[in-house]
Every structure is written in structure tokens, then in C-alpha cells.
Write an enzyme that holds these catalytic residues in place. Structure first.
Site, mmCIF file in Angstrom:
data_model
loop_
_atom_site.group_PDB
_atom_site.id
_atom_site.type_symbol
_atom_site.label_atom_id
_atom_site.label_comp_id
_atom_site.label_asym_id
_atom_site.label_seq_id
_atom_site.Cartn_x
_atom_site.Cartn_y
_atom_site.Cartn_z
ATOM 1 N N ARG A 145 -19.785 -32.688 -10.404
ATOM 2 C CA ARG A 145 -20.448 -33.967 -10.082
ATOM 3 C C ARG A 145 -20.063 -34.413 -8.676
ATOM 4 N NH1 ARG A 145 -22.816 -38.615 -12.267
ATOM 5 N NH2 ARG A 145 -21.778 -40.607 -11.889
ATOM 6 N N TRP A 174 -23.618 -44.741 -10.897
ATOM 7 C CA TRP A 174 -22.324 -45.391 -10.715
ATOM 8 C C TRP A 174 -22.536 -46.893 -10.752
ATOM 9 C CZ3 TRP A 174 -22.680 -40.730 -7.759
ATOM 10 C CH2 TRP A 174 -21.673 -39.791 -8.030
ATOM 11 N N TYR A 213 -17.355 -41.022 -0.772
ATOM 12 C CA TYR A 213 -18.057 -39.887 -0.163
ATOM 13 C C TYR A 213 -18.508 -40.206 1.274
ATOM 14 C CZ TYR A 213 -18.410 -38.619 -5.098
ATOM 15 O OH TYR A 213 -18.121 -38.319 -6.400
#
Length: 336
Positions: A277, A300, A309
Site C-alpha cells: 500500500r 485515508w 509521502y
């Protein structure tokens, strides 16, 4: 009889002045210690009934009540497991005696057994139960202050496309298909292993995860790209209900000996199934997909979960940083 021996452990059994039956383990092999606890409990029940004192409750009482009231939680089984672990340390403890120091000592044991981050999850449960006991049940005046461990944020673990292809070639077919589907969709392990044909519409190129199956409790829309469709088409006819199967049976476990052996042959270390993921999200970020879009696609709940990220998207930030170049050089079109 007020004291009963079951195996090597003494149990207490008596009726309070209010007619309530008290039956519980004394958690001791000594009859004298069990008698002392019996007398203490009986005296307290008399004070509660006759003098209006607040009853003395134990950790066992609070943990049991918590589990009964939170059976709807997705993490209920995790709570059951954590309460079971705490029993070896807190069994029979009065809530008034559960001090910050005592809880910290027990947390240290868990931290050494596992890790500080795991200990934090256990501590969070104790804190929630004791807050409930204080603010909702009125069993204690105030909960103790429980401090969590400071945990250093770990780097995001992801594969390069080259590494991913090497791993796919090393995996047995059924695990390779699930791995490729996970990389194509970013779905969590449980949502892949439990995926059913009733949740897939190949013609419309979509799949969906029901709210009661999603970690956040909200339905997830999955847009199926060509890779995901290729994997799904390959599974047609193998099982009536489940999408991913092995030898005609639904797959429930992916962290298998075959998975670990394939990782070793591929030369990939420190990699979990969940990191597929992370890999999906990292690839999207590196290719310029905005973080808010990744958040929506990955379901999320908070932007904070996706910001980890952000460091993988330097090219996106360079474009925005150049706005200052234009302003200082006087070439900004808005100014002119």
C-alpha cells in the site's frame, strides 16, 4: 460458603446488604489472603450501602464493562487480546490503586517485549478505560495521567518498479496475483483477501469496499485500472463468491512461508505486505498525483496520513516554488 477453592485458586462468593451477589477470583492460592480480601470487600459493600460511600471497583470490573460496551468497535478483538495480556499484571487491582507509576512499570514490560509503539497502543487502551471509569461511570474521582512513549517516525518502505517485478516473478501464482492487485489499487490486505465478486463490476471498471469492511468505517470506491482488470479477469470462474482463492478455497493468510521465501529470493528485506500500500501511494506521488487525490483514492481519514509521502514529490513543489522566481524577475503575468 464465602470462600470456594477452584483448582489452586480461591474464589470469593457473598451477597451484599443490597442483595447483590459478589462472585470473583481472589487471585491467590492462600486461604488467609483470600479471607482477608473477602473481609475487605464485604466491609466496603456495607459502607457503600449504609454510609453511601463510593464502591471500590477493580480493573477487572472496568475492563469487563469496557469490553461489553464496545463490542461494536472494529478493534474489539484487539481490545480483548490486550485486556487478556494486562490481566497478568492488573488482575484484582483496585482502580484507586492503579497509579501512574504502576501503569508505567507494566508498560515498560510490554515495550521490552515488543516495541514502544506497540506499548503505546496498549497504554491507549488503559487510558481510555480509566477515563471511562472516571468521567462516564463515576467509579473513580479522576484518572491517572498516562504518558505515551515518544516514537520516532519511521521512513516509508516501498519498492521500485524494478523490485516489484522481481518479486512478482518469485511469488507463486496466487500470491503474485494478489500482490499485483494490491499494487494496482492500494487496498489494504483484508480488503483484498475478503474481496467478493458481488463487490466487483468489471464492465464499469469499478469495485467497492463496504463501510463495515473499511478501516475508516466508510465505503471505498475503487477505480480499476488495466492492471487490476487483468488480474480480476484471470480469477473469473475459480470461485463462486471469493475473488482470490488457492486450490478452490478462499485465501485468509498472505504472510506465509511462500511470501517470505519469495522476498528472500528477490533480495528484498524489511518489507511487509502492508508496504504494498505504501508502494502504491509512493508511486502515485512520484508521478505527480496530488496528495489530496491520493488521500481520497486510498481512503485515508486525515491529510496527515498522506503527508508522509510529500517528500517523494519534489517535482510538484519545484513548479510552485518557481512562482517566486517570476515575481522577483518581474515576469509574472498577473503583475503585468
Amino acid at each position: 460458603m464465602s470462600l470456594i477453592k477452584r483448582g489452586n485458586t480461591w474464589w470469593i462468593d457473598f451477597t451484599t446488604p443490597a442483595g447483590e451477589r459478589i462472585r470473583r477470583s481472589a487471585a491467590t492460592k492462600s486461604r488467609a489472603e483470600a479471607q482477608e480480601l473477602h473481609d475487605k470487600l464485604k466491609a466496603e459493600s456495607w459502607r457503600v450501602q449504609k454510609l453511601g460511600d463510593k464502591p471500590k471497583r477493580t480493573w477487572d470490573d472496568a475492563a469487563y464493562k469496557w469490553l461489553m460496551e464496545t463490542q461494536y468497535k472494529k478493534s474489539h478483538l484487539d481490545d480483548v487480546s490486550r485486556v487478556a495480556w494486562f490481566q497478568q499484571h492488573f488482575r484484582g487491582k483496585l482502580l484507586d490503586d492503579m497509579t501512574r507509576d504502576l501503569i508505567a512499570q507494566v508498560a515498560e514490560i510490554k515495550a521490552k517485549e515488543t516495541s514502544p509503539s506497540t506499548a503505546n497502543r496498549f497504554l491507549a487502551l488503559v487510558r481510555a478505560i480509566l477515563r471511562k471509569a472516571a468521567f462516564d461511570w463515576d467509579w473513580i474521582d479522576k484518572p491517572p495521567v498516562i504518558k505515551l512513549y515518544r516514537v520516532q517516525k519511521t521512513r516509508i518502505r516501498y519498492l521500485t518498479p524494478v523490485q516489484a517485478n522481481i518479486l512478482l516473478n518469485e511469488l507463486p501464482e496466487h500470491l503474485a496475483d494478489m500482490t499485483k492487485f494490491s499494487l494496482a489499487t492500494g487496498l489494504r490486505k483484508a480488503n483484498v483477501t475478503k474481496l467478493e465478486w458481488s463487490q466487483v463490476d468489471i464492465a464499469r471498471r469499478v469495485a467497492w469496499i463496504h463501510g463495515d469492511q473499511a478501516k475508516g468505517g466508510k465505503p471505498i470506491h475503487v477505480t480499476l485500472n488495466a492492471t487490476a482488470l487483468e488480474v480480476l479477469t484471470k480469477q473469473i470462474g475459480k470461485h463462486v463468491t471469493s475473488v482470490f482463492t488457492y486450490k478452490g478455497k478462499s485465501i485468509t493468510q498472505v504472510n506465509t512461508k511462500a511470501w517470505r521465501a519469495a522476498l528472500k529470493r528477490a533480495g528484498i528485506e524489511n518489507f511487509r505486505w502492508h508496504d504494498l500500500r505504501h508502494t502504491w501511494a509512493s508511486w502515485l506521488t512520484q508521478q505527480g498525483v496530488p496528495l489530496n487525490v491520493i488521500q481520497e483514492m486510498g481512503a485515508w481519514e486525515s491529510p496527515e496520513m498522506v503527508r508522509r509521502y510529500a517528500h517523494l514529490a519534489p517535482e510538484q513543489f519545484v513548479t510552485h516554488a518557481r512562482v517566486v522566481d517570476d515575481l522577483l524577475s518581474g515576469t509574472n503575468s498577473a503583475q503585468s
